[in-house]
Design an enzyme around this catalytic site. Structure first.
Site, PDB file in Angstrom:
ATOM      1  CG  ASP A  66      -3.182  -0.515  -2.257  1.00  0.00           C
ATOM      2  OD1 ASP A  66      -3.065   0.621  -1.756  1.00  0.00           O
ATOM      3  OD2 ASP A  66      -3.834  -1.433  -1.717  1.00  0.00           O
TER       4      ASP A  66
ATOM      5  CB  SER B   9      -0.959  -0.043   1.189  1.00  0.00           C
ATOM      6  OG  SER B   9      -1.794   1.079   1.209  1.00  0.00           O
TER       7      SER B   9
ATOM      8  CG  ASP C  38      -6.453   0.933  -0.630  1.00  0.00           C
ATOM      9  OD1 ASP C  38      -5.528   1.773  -0.729  1.00  0.00           O
ATOM     10  OD2 ASP C  38      -6.515   0.113   0.307  1.00  0.00           O
TER      11      ASP C  38
ATOM     12  CG  ASP D 138      -2.961   4.082  -1.153  1.00  0.00           C
ATOM     13  OD1 ASP D 138      -3.718   3.984  -2.150  1.00  0.00           O
ATOM     14  OD2 ASP D 138      -2.909   3.227  -0.257  1.00  0.00           O
TER      15      ASP D 138
HETATM   16 MG    MG Z   1      -3.643   1.368   0.150  1.00  0.00          MG
END
Ligand code: MG
Length: 455
Positions: free
Chosen positions: A247, A102, A249, A245
């Site tokens: 990844d 992440s 999400d 960020d």
């Molecule tokens: Mg993330």
């Protein structure tokens, strides 16, 4: 750390994480964890990664373990976590595995499990995987049934179509809005530029090529890491800045004046408009979220439900209570009409839609109430934590109290949350009020109270 039945914990709040090639995250751990996941999950598994340099290594080892347990794998390549989750939700899969750390620095990587319904794996599911990992009680399939791996590139177009299906594309494409997008060299670069293209608005990108060395800036969407985006926007002509960020999400926004909006602001704004659209409804967030969220929700006829910290907990509470919206203050927004998980590209599309219909982001932000926060902590031996909690609760018998996670006491002009740390012998005290002084006063009062109870 161990779980309640004494099994050493592997999964943190967001999967298993560690520095690559340390004992916490090397290919042997990934292989063994793959065998545990493959034993736990039933049916084919979707696999994806963010943009990190160690992804192929960790993914290969984890994949080998899962195939040994008989799982067939569909490899989606580099994809945002929510894009993989959307494919798990839409298909008939045993679950998903994302190789991602992440927002952590580039030397980290991680393994995160997705449940068969596309939501993040529950704590119970993770504990079952942990038990298998430690006991080594793996399913070892016969030679005929060893799993296979195939690649697929359908996840991203399917995900983008999903977002478009719940977005007012006509309104956005007819608006004069211009967008600046910083993907932080993360997986979001595979999706959000394409999404903006389909939304039919002009946009400029920074750091849109996935690159695990993070040459632009680190992948946590902090004010520090938003500097380039803000600088870029200062050239003028941009209405919204978007920062993902690693990844993708999570999404953080910058308004047309170059002001960074902390995650509680976008949470409150999106919550307000979700309630307006639905004629009220329930919004779920964690117990530490700013009162601006509750104010924004109630002014649109909705109600707030508080949960313990952790996006899987928020997502599940939303599902069980038929919520219209939910999320966390870190830029993780959950739109149930799309899917029950934090969704960075969906958040971008929704915020653009809100601005297209309601005026500038700075004005919308200014209409959302603002509170001051104060954080402090005090030492507390582990064996005193329960006594402190029950005494605080007794003392507040006449006030509105929430005991979802620690003790949260609401006042006319603010609130305080006293919460024992799960890992350290300390109590954290967190307060919020209409003025800086009052927030500090409340937190200090409670800090002294905790000290007094410990004696
Ligand atoms: Mg993330």
């Amino acid at each position: 750390m161990t779980s309640e039945d004494g099994v050493p914990r592997l999964f943190g709040t967001n999967g298993v994480r560690g520095v690559v090639n340390s004992e916490e995250m090397d290919c042997m751990l990934a292989l063994r964890l793959g065998m545990a996941i493959g034993t736990f999950m039933k049916g084919a598994v979707l696999m994806g990664t963010d943009a990190r340099t160690s992804n192929e290594m960790i993914k290969s080892a984890c994949s080998a373990g899962m195939m040994a347990a008989g799982r067939d794998l569909v490899d989606l390549g580099v994809v945002p976590t929510p894009a993989l989750q959307y494919s798990v939700k839409g298909g008939n899969f045993g679950g998903g595995v994302v190789i991602t750390a992440s927002h952590n620095p580039p030397e980290f990587n991680g393994i995160k499990c997705i449940d068969a319904d596309g939501t993040e794996m529950s704590r119970e599911g993770e504990e079952r995987i942990e038990r298998l990992f430690h006991s080594r009680d793996f399913a070892r399939t016969g030679w005929r049934d060893v799993g296979h791996r195939r690649c697929s590139d359908t996840a991203i177009p399917r995900y983008i179509d999903g977002i478009l299906s719940v977005t007012d594309v006509e309104r956005i494409s007819a608006s004069p809005l211009r967008v600046a997008l910083d993907c932080g060299n993360g997986a979001g670069g595979r999706v959000t530029p394409l999404l903006l293209e389909k939304l039919g608005i002009p946009y400029s990108t920074l750091n849109a090529d996935p690159n695990g060395a993070f040459p632009g800036h680190n992948s946590e969407p902090t004010p520090e890491n938003a500097k380039d985006l803000i600088e870029f926007m200062s050239q003028g002509g941009f209405d919204i800045g978007i920062l993902h960020d690693g990844d993708a999400d999570r999404t953080i926004f910058v308004d047309e004046k170059g002001s960074y909006l902390y995650g509680d602001r976008s949470l409150a704004i999106a919550a307000h408009f979700a309630c307006l659209k639905n004629g009220g409804g329930l919004v779920v967030t964690t117990v530490g979220s700013s009162r601006c969220v509750e104010d924004a929700v109630s002014s649109a006829g909705g109600e707030v439900m508080y949960t313990r910290v952790g996006s899987p907990i928020v997502a599940r509470a939303m599902m069980e209570n038929n919520a219209v919206f939910g999320g966390e203050e870190n830029g993780g927004l959950i739109f149930p009409e799309m899917q029950y998980c934090r969704d960075g590209a969906m958040a971008a599309a929704r915020m653009i839609e809100i601005v297209a219909a309601n005026g500038s982001l700075s004005e919308i932000n200014a209409r959302t109430p603002f509170y001051y926060q104060h954080k402090t902590k005090t030492a507390c031996p582990d064996d005193k934590k329960k006594i402190v909690l029950s005494r605080l609760q007794e003392d507040a018998a006449d006030d509105r109290v929430d005991t979802t996670d620690g003790v949260k006491v609401f006042f006319e002009d603010g609130w305080v949350l006293a919460r024992p740390s799960g890992t350290e012998p300390i109590f954290r005290i967190f307060s919020e009020a209409a003025s800086e002084e009052r927030a500090k006063e409340i937190a200090e009062h409670y800090r002294k109270k905790v000290v007094g109870i410990i004696g």
